[in-house]
Design a protein around this motif. Structure first.
Motif, PDB file in Angstrom:
ATOM      1  N   GLY A  87      49.018  23.186  63.997  1.00 59.59           N
ATOM      2  CA  GLY A  87      47.835  23.000  64.808  1.00 59.59           C
ATOM      3  C   GLY A  87      47.792  21.622  65.446  1.00 59.59           C
ATOM      4  N   ASP A  88      47.102  21.534  66.578  1.00 56.64           N
ATOM      5  CA  ASP A  88      46.919  20.274  67.300  1.00 56.64           C
ATOM      6  C   ASP A  88      45.438  19.915  67.231  1.00 56.64           C
ATOM      7  OD1 ASP A  88      46.670  18.166  69.023  1.00 56.64           O
ATOM      8  OD2 ASP A  88      47.845  19.054  70.639  1.00 56.64           O
ATOM      9  N   GLY A  89      45.102  18.968  66.394  1.00 53.73           N
ATOM     10  CA  GLY A  89      43.702  18.622  66.177  1.00 53.73           C
ATOM     11  C   GLY A  89      43.153  17.588  67.123  1.00 53.73           C
ATOM     12  N   THR A  90      43.919  17.208  68.159  1.00 55.21           N
ATOM     13  CA  THR A  90      43.455  16.166  69.071  1.00 55.21           C
ATOM     14  C   THR A  90      42.589  16.706  70.201  1.00 55.21           C
ATOM     15  OG1 THR A  90      45.461  16.345  70.435  1.00 55.21           O
ATOM     16  CG2 THR A  90      45.518  14.802  68.590  1.00 55.21           C
ATOM     17  N   ALA A  91      42.557  18.026  70.407  1.00 58.82           N
ATOM     18  CA  ALA A  91      41.755  18.606  71.484  1.00 58.82           C
ATOM     19  C   ALA A  91      40.270  18.548  71.121  1.00 58.82           C
ATOM     20  CB  ALA A  91      42.173  20.046  71.744  1.00 58.82           C
ATOM     21  N   PRO A  92      39.397  18.539  72.132  1.00 56.44           N
ATOM     22  CA  PRO A  92      37.952  18.504  71.847  1.00 56.44           C
ATOM     23  C   PRO A  92      37.509  19.688  70.999  1.00 56.44           C
ATOM     24  CG  PRO A  92      38.387  18.062  74.174  1.00 56.44           C
ATOM     25  CD  PRO A  92      39.692  18.486  73.568  1.00 56.44           C
ATOM     26  N   LEU A  93      36.586  19.424  70.071  1.00 52.18           N
ATOM     27  CA  LEU A  93      35.968  20.441  69.220  1.00 52.18           C
ATOM     28  C   LEU A  93      36.973  21.176  68.336  1.00 52.18           C
ATOM     29  CD1 LEU A  93      33.519  22.019  71.844  1.00 52.18           C
ATOM     30  CD2 LEU A  93      33.059  20.174  70.205  1.00 52.18           C
ATOM     31  N   GLY A  94      38.175  20.611  68.168  1.00 50.36           N
ATOM     32  CA  GLY A  94      39.175  21.241  67.314  1.00 50.36           C
ATOM     33  C   GLY A  94      39.660  22.582  67.815  1.00 50.36           C
ATOM     34  N   LEU A  95      39.702  22.752  69.153  1.00 47.74           N
ATOM     35  CA  LEU A  95      40.003  24.070  69.730  1.00 47.74           C
ATOM     36  C   LEU A  95      41.381  24.586  69.341  1.00 47.74           C
ATOM     37  CD1 LEU A  95      38.516  23.657  73.325  1.00 47.74           C
ATOM     38  CD2 LEU A  95      37.578  24.981  71.425  1.00 47.74           C
ATOM     39  N   PHE A  96      42.330  23.696  69.116  1.00 54.62           N
ATOM     40  CA  PHE A  96      43.705  24.120  68.843  1.00 54.62           C
ATOM     41  C   PHE A  96      44.169  23.641  67.473  1.00 54.62           C
ATOM     42  CE2 PHE A  96      43.173  23.290  73.410  1.00 54.62           C
ATOM     43  CZ  PHE A  96      43.396  24.559  73.918  1.00 54.62           C
ATOM     44  N   ALA A  97      43.203  23.410  66.558  1.00 58.32           N
ATOM     45  CA  ALA A  97      43.547  22.769  65.292  1.00 58.32           C
ATOM     46  C   ALA A  97      44.187  23.722  64.282  1.00 58.32           C
ATOM     47  CB  ALA A  97      42.307  22.122  64.681  1.00 58.32           C
ATOM     48  N   ASP A  98      43.966  25.027  64.411  1.00 55.97           N
ATOM     49  CA  ASP A  98      44.534  25.954  63.432  1.00 55.97           C
ATOM     50  C   ASP A  98      46.031  26.142  63.656  1.00 55.97           C
ATOM     51  OD1 ASP A  98      41.996  26.279  62.433  1.00 55.97           O
ATOM     52  OD2 ASP A  98      41.630  28.192  63.453  1.00 55.97           O
ATOM     53  N   LEU A 134      39.380  11.279  65.417  1.00 61.01           N
ATOM     54  CA  LEU A 134      40.591  11.285  66.233  1.00 61.01           C
ATOM     55  C   LEU A 134      41.321  12.620  66.148  1.00 61.01           C
ATOM     56  CD1 LEU A 134      42.504   9.529  67.994  1.00 61.01           C
ATOM     57  CD2 LEU A 134      43.728   8.957  65.885  1.00 61.01           C
ATOM     58  N   VAL A 135      41.370  13.201  64.950  1.00 65.32           N
ATOM     59  CA  VAL A 135      42.076  14.469  64.734  1.00 65.32           C
ATOM     60  C   VAL A 135      41.203  15.369  63.868  1.00 65.32           C
ATOM     61  CG1 VAL A 135      44.132  15.600  63.798  1.00 65.32           C
ATOM     62  CG2 VAL A 135      44.339  13.363  64.882  1.00 65.32           C
ATOM     63  N   SER A 136      40.945  16.600  64.336  1.00 65.33           N
ATOM     64  CA  SER A 136      40.220  17.593  63.542  1.00 65.33           C
ATOM     65  C   SER A 136      41.185  18.308  62.604  1.00 65.33           C
ATOM     66  CB  SER A 136      39.547  18.617  64.455  1.00 65.33           C
ATOM     67  OG  SER A 136      38.623  18.009  65.330  1.00 65.33           O
ATOM     68  N   ASN A 137      40.693  18.654  61.410  1.00 61.95           N
ATOM     69  CA  ASN A 137      41.550  19.444  60.524  1.00 61.95           C
ATOM     70  C   ASN A 137      41.434  20.922  60.875  1.00 61.95           C
ATOM     71  OD1 ASN A 137      38.934  19.664  59.501  1.00 61.95           O
ATOM     72  ND2 ASN A 137      39.622  19.798  57.369  1.00 61.95           N
ATOM     73  N   GLY A 138      42.452  21.694  60.537  1.00 58.53           N
ATOM     74  CA  GLY A 138      42.492  23.107  60.913  1.00 58.53           C
ATOM     75  C   GLY A 138      43.013  23.975  59.789  1.00 58.53           C
ATOM     76  N   GLU A 139      42.837  25.278  59.936  1.00 58.01           N
ATOM     77  CA  GLU A 139      43.312  26.227  58.946  1.00 58.01           C
ATOM     78  C   GLU A 139      44.821  26.447  59.085  1.00 58.01           C
ATOM     79  OE1 GLU A 139      41.128  29.845  59.100  1.00 58.01           O
ATOM     80  OE2 GLU A 139      39.255  28.917  58.426  1.00 58.01           O
ATOM     81  N   GLY A 140      45.448  26.815  57.979  1.00 53.63           N
ATOM     82  CA  GLY A 140      46.849  27.196  58.031  1.00 53.63           C
ATOM     83  C   GLY A 140      47.030  28.534  58.729  1.00 53.63           C
ATOM     84  N   HIS A 159      55.937  32.711  54.756  1.00 47.27           N
ATOM     85  CA  HIS A 159      55.235  31.526  54.296  1.00 47.27           C
ATOM     86  C   HIS A 159      53.978  31.292  55.139  1.00 47.27           C
ATOM     87  CE1 HIS A 159      58.727  29.950  51.884  1.00 47.27           C
ATOM     88  NE2 HIS A 159      59.380  30.735  52.734  1.00 47.27           N
ATOM     89  N   GLY A 160      52.801  31.377  54.510  1.00 51.42           N
ATOM     90  CA  GLY A 160      51.579  30.991  55.183  1.00 51.42           C
ATOM     91  C   GLY A 160      51.489  29.481  55.306  1.00 51.42           C
ATOM     92  N   GLY A 161      50.780  28.999  56.330  1.00 50.78           N
ATOM     93  CA  GLY A 161      50.637  27.570  56.547  1.00 50.78           C
ATOM     94  C   GLY A 161      49.564  26.951  55.659  1.00 50.78           C
ATOM     95  N   SER A 162      49.654  25.650  55.441  1.00 48.80           N
ATOM     96  CA  SER A 162      48.686  24.937  54.609  1.00 48.80           C
ATOM     97  C   SER A 162      47.477  24.526  55.434  1.00 48.80           C
ATOM     98  CB  SER A 162      49.326  23.685  53.999  1.00 48.80           C
ATOM     99  OG  SER A 162      50.357  24.040  53.099  1.00 48.80           O
ATOM    100  N   GLY A 163      46.297  24.577  54.803  1.00 50.24           N
ATOM    101  CA  GLY A 163      45.084  24.104  55.453  1.00 50.24           C
ATOM    102  C   GLY A 163      45.034  22.587  55.486  1.00 50.24           C
ATOM    103  N   GLY A 164      44.313  22.051  56.479  1.00 48.26           N
ATOM    104  CA  GLY A 164      44.243  20.608  56.642  1.00 48.26           C
ATOM    105  C   GLY A 164      43.230  19.950  55.712  1.00 48.26           C
ATOM    106  N   ASN A 165      43.544  18.723  55.293  1.00 48.74           N
ATOM    107  CA  ASN A 165      42.634  17.940  54.465  1.00 48.74           C
ATOM    108  C   ASN A 165      41.518  17.344  55.328  1.00 48.74           C
ATOM    109  OD1 ASN A 165      44.470  18.435  52.409  1.00 48.74           O
ATOM    110  ND2 ASN A 165      45.443  16.422  52.590  1.00 48.74           N
TER     111      ASN A 165
END
Length: 394
Positions: A87-98, A134-140, A159-165
């Motif tokens: 995921g990319d957590g730099t976009a506004p509102l965490g749109l691409f964080a997962d 600066l960076v939103s966390n996202g789901e795996g 393999h499922g991805g890890s969730g963000g801290n």
């Protein structure tokens, strides 16, 4: 198409049949692949490729390693490594964080994976700089995310991805190994890993003082939302992810609890059928040219009579629970004896390929193990593989 080692752009196949395979000894890396609108009677084969969704440029809602959509004809994927983008957590509102799924399938009538490793993208960890997010966390992400599709997965790792801290808020959930939202699933001989839950954070409230946020849930093995699925399983190993811990002592606040442990299946899953078939794994040395030799090997239980079903096309025939699923077209198929498996459970055959292919072309054969245990009487359809035969001049 034979592909040599190297880095390649995104592969886009729309409304056509094609086989794309790594050349012998080569490891090509592609910036993901999209297969769309394979027609009835068509066929797409992806063999020996590394499909990396994270290499796709620009911001996209998801960047799976492989996307299969609106396909009536079969799509066959074997010996591939498929990775979704983090995921990319730099976009506004965490749109691409997962994290992105490793494979995304929508309305795919016949998608088969064998001997593949599929990894979803991780969710990023939350980052604050000077009081600004600066960076939103996202789901795996989920390793395989399917909707309205018929999916067969054999001898693969998912393999499922890890969730963000989070530094202040809640940890995000880990991803599942498979998420099936309507459709059919046949899964045999796979190892599933669900994603870890992200760690929760903490902060100081001006009124209530120290506050703690909970950790994210670990992912599940197979997620089944609703009840519109048909699921057939055998020989599945599940490795649950670790639930995320809270940002303080558990129970010290209303939300200060760890995430939930993942499960292989939902507690109530009447649509799931466990098949009593034996496990037999099949491999072949391909691609192979005319006049070269090919070795076909099966591994399973010792002392079992094995045969090889050979067909010119993949298939999908439900013979469960007692026998399993036929993944090759049985009409017009022929059967070759492989022999009785040894004390180590192995049987193999080596044969020279005759001149079968028109000049400058290739031929794909689809093989599946048929095994008979003479003691128990159990008949099992095992794994399948695609054998690519090339004109000797290629």
């Amino acid at each position: 198409i034979l592909v040599r080692s190297g880095n390649y752009a995104h592969l886009l196949l729309t409304g056509r049949s094609l086989a794309v395979a790594a050349g012998t000894g080569h490891l090509p890396v592609l910036a993901g692949a999209s297969v769309d609108q394979v027609p009835a009677g068509g066929l797409v084969v992806l063999d020996g490729l590394n499909l990396n969704g994270g290499a796709q440029p620009g911001l996209l809602v998801t960047k799976p390693g492989l996307r299969v959509t609106t396909c009536t004809g079969p799509v066959w994927v074997e010996d591939c490594t498929v990775s979704g983008a983090d995921g990319d957590g730099t976009a506004p509102l965490g749109l691409f964080a997962d994290g992105s799924p490793g494979i995304e399938a929508v309305d795919a009538a016949d998608l088969t994976l064998t001997r593949c490793t599929v990894r979803a993208g991780d969710g990023p960890h939350e980052q604050w700089i000077l009081g600004s997010l600066l960076v939103s966390n996202g789901e795996g992400g989920t390793a395989i995310e399917a909707k309205g599709s018929s999916l067969a997965v054999y001898d693969s790792e998912l393999h499922g991805g890890s969730g963000g801290n989070s530094s202040e808020g809640f940890g995000r959930d880990g991803g599942h190994s498979i998420w099936l939202d309507s459709g059919d699933l046949v899964a045999v001989g796979n190892e599933l890993w669900s994603g870890d839950g992200g760690l929760g954070g903490n902060y100081i409230d001006p009124v209530f003082g120290f506050q703690c946020s909970g950790g994210g849930d670990a992912g599940d093995g197979i997620g089944l939302p609703g009840a519109g699925q048909s699921v057939h399983l055998a020989h599945i190993v599940f490795n649950p992810g670790t639930p995320g811990q809270p940002g303080g002592t558990p129970g010290s606040g209303f939300f200060c609890w760890p995430g939930a442990q993942g499960a292989l299946l939902p507690a109530l899953a009447p649509q799931v059928e466990w098949m009593p078939i034996d496990l037999f794994q099949l491999t072949s040395s391909d691609p192979v040219r005319e006049q070269q030799t090919v070795t076909i090997t099966v591994n399973g239980s010792p002392g079992v009579v094995t045969q090889l079903v050979v067909s010119g096309a993949p298939g999908w025939l439900d013979l469960s629970p007692s026998v399993g699923f036929a993944l090759v077209e049985l009409t017009g198929a022929w059967v070759l004896p492989l022999g009785v498996t040894s004390g180590t459970g192995q049987a193999s055959m080596t044969m020279q390929i005759p001149d079968l292919v028109p000049p400058g072309e290739s031929l794909g054969l689809f093989l599946q193990v048929l095994a008979l245990d003479p003691v128990s009487g159990q008949i099992s359809l095992g794994s399948a593989t695609e054998l690519t035969i090339l004109d000797a001049a290629l």
